[in-house]
Write an enzyme that holds these catalytic residues in place. Structure first.
Site, mmCIF file in Angstrom:
data_model
loop_
_atom_site.group_PDB
_atom_site.id
_atom_site.type_symbol
_atom_site.label_atom_id
_atom_site.label_comp_id
_atom_site.label_asym_id
_atom_site.label_seq_id
_atom_site.Cartn_x
_atom_site.Cartn_y
_atom_site.Cartn_z
ATOM 1 C CG HIS A 340 -23.716 -0.092 -20.373
ATOM 2 N ND1 HIS A 340 -22.489 -0.305 -20.970
ATOM 3 C CD2 HIS A 340 -23.468 0.752 -19.345
ATOM 4 C CE1 HIS A 340 -21.560 0.377 -20.338
ATOM 5 N NE2 HIS A 340 -22.129 1.036 -19.340
ATOM 6 C CG ASP A 344 -17.600 -1.576 -23.357
ATOM 7 O OD1 ASP A 344 -18.476 -2.226 -22.744
ATOM 8 O OD2 ASP A 344 -16.554 -2.082 -23.806
#
Length: 369
Positions: A340, A344
Site C-alpha cells: 500500500h 493505492d
C-alpha cells in the site's frame, strides 16, 4: 554462485578422498539460499582431501588452508630421579569427641478434626490426572538453508511493506467450458496439457500493463518508484526443499502454449531439484495457486522486492444469483496482496477486477479488452 549468494551448506560429497575424477564430474552438492547446486570438477585428477564435511557451511571466498609445517622430532626426555623417601609421620592418638545430646521429644499434637459439612454443601476435589495414552516425544529437524531463507524473506516482507489484501469472486464457467472444448486438440498440437494457469498468467500480464503501479517496485536507496516496461511473472512451484518461484520472462509476448510448456518444464526441474539460480532471478509479479491443495481463501505474502502477488484458490460449486435466478456456478476467490506504500486501493481493485473480467470472458484476452 551469483552476486546474491555468499555461502552454502554441503549436502553430499559425490567423490571420496582418493577417488579419480574426470572433467565435469560432480564433486559435491551445495545447498544455497535458493537452490541446490552441483559443483563440478574443472579438470581431471584425484580428490586429495575433503576440507569440509557434510552439513558444514562454506563461504564463496573460502580457499584451501596451507598445509601445516612439519614439526621437528623431539628428543626423548630422561626420567627424573625419584625424591628421597621421608620418614613416616608418627601416629597420634585419636581424640575423644564429646557425646552428642539427645534432642528433647516434643509431645505430638493431634490434628484438628475437619469441620462438619452443612447439608447440601459441596466439596471441591482436585481433578484426577490420567496417564497419557499417546507417545509424547518430539522430533527435531534442522532447517535447510532454503527454508531459513524463505522464513527470512517472508518476515522481512511483513516488516517492510504495508501489505493489504483485497478479494474478488469470479465465475469460472466460461473458462472451464473453453478448456473442456479444446484441451485434447491443444495437447495434440503443442504436446502439453491446457491448464488454467496460462489463462491467469495472460490475464495478469494484460492487467499489469493497464495498471503499471502493480508491476513496479520501490527503490529504497534512491527513494524512487520504478515502473517496469516488461512483464516477468514468478510462478510458485512446490519442490521437495520448499516453495520456489521460477520466472516466466516477457510474458506479454508469450502464447498460451509457450506459458504451459515453460511451467511444465519448471515443474519437472523443481521436483528433480535441478532449478538453476538464473531460473528464479528477477520477477516483477507473482502468482501463487493454493487451489491445487484445496485452499478456499487466503492472503499470500509479497515476494520482495515485488509490490504485489495474486493468489488463486479452489473452484467450488456455489449458489449465486444470475439474472435474478439462484443457480449453481463454479466460483473461485482471487486474492491480491499489494504494498500500500505505492499501490493505492483504487489501482489494486481495478487490477483485480480486470483479471476477473478476462477470466469470466476469455474472449477479452484475444481482443485485448
Amino acid at each position: 554462485m551469483g552476486d546474491s549468494i555468499s555461502e552454502g551448506t554441503i549436502v553430499q560429497w559425490m567423490k571420496a578422498e582418493g577417488d579419480s575424477v574426470a572433467v565435469d564430474d560432480v564433486l559435491v552438492v551445495l545447498e544455497t539460499d535458493k537452490v541446490s547446486v552441483d559443483v563440478r570438477s574443472p579438470e581431471a585428477g584425484t580428490l586429495a582431501a575433503q576440507l569440509a564435511g557434510e552439513g558444514d557451511t562454506v563461504q564463496v571466498s573460502d580457499k584451501p588452508p596451507p598445509p601445516p609445517p612439519k614439526a621437528a622430532p623431539k628428543e626423548p626426555k630422561s626420567e627424573p630421579e625419584a625424591p628421597p623417601k621421608s620418614e613416616a609421620p608418627k601416629e597420634e592418638a585419636p581424640k575423644q569427641t564429646p557425646a552428642k545430646k539427645e534432642p528433647k521429644q516434643e509431645p505430638v499434637k493431634a490434628e484438628p478434626a475437619a469441620p462438619a459439612l452443612a447439608p447440601g454443601q459441596k466439596v471441591s476435589l482436585p481433578p484426577i490426572q490420567s496417564a497419557p495414552t499417546t507417545d509424547r516425544t518430539e522430533t527435531r529437524i534442522k532447517m535447510t538453508r532454503m527454508r531459513q531463507r524463505i522464513a527470512e524473506r517472508l518476515k522481512s516482507a511483513q516488516n517492510t511493506a504495508a501489505m493489504l489484501t483485497t478479494f474478488q469472486e469470479m465465475d469460472m464457467s466460461r473458462l472451464m467450458a473453453l478448456r473442456g472444448k479444446y484441451k485434447e486438440e491443444f495437447e495434440k498440437k503443442h504436446g502439453v496439457k491446457l491448464g488454467f494457469m496460462s489463462a491467469f498468467v495472460k490475464a495478469s500480464a494484460d492487467a499489469l500493463r493497464e495498471i503499471p503501479a502493480v508491476n513496479g517496485y520501490i527503490d529504497e536507496a534512491a527513494k524512487e518508484i520504478v515502473h517496469r516496461n516488461y512483464v516477468d511473472i514468478s510462478v510458485a512451484v512446490a519442490s521437495p526443499q520448499g516453495l520456489v518461484v521460477p520466472v516466466l520472462r516477457n510474458v506479454e509476448d508469450m502464447s498460451f502454449a509457450d506459458i504451459e510448456k515453460a511451467i511444465a518444464d519448471y515443474a519437472v526441474k523443481a521436483k528433480a531439484g535441478k532449478l538453476a539460480l538464473e531460473d528464479m532471478a528477477g520477477g516483477s509479479f507473482t502468482i501463487s495457486n493454493g487451489g491445487v491443495f484445496g485452499s478456499l481463501m487466503g492472503t499470500p505474502i509479497i515476494n520482495p522486492p515485488q509490490s504485489a502477488i495474486l493468489g488463486m484458490h479452489a473452484t467450488k460449486m456455489r449458489a449465486v444469483v444470475v439474472d435474478g435466478q439462484v443457480v449453481a456456478r463454479p466460483m473461485m476467490y482471487l486474492a491480491l496482496t499489494y504494498d500500500h506504500r505505492m499501490v493505492d486501493g483504487r489501482e489494486a481493485v481495478t487490477f483485480l477486477k480486470s483479471v476477473a473480467n478476462k477470466i469470466e470472458d476469455p474472449s477479452r484476452l484475444l481482443l485485448d479488452l
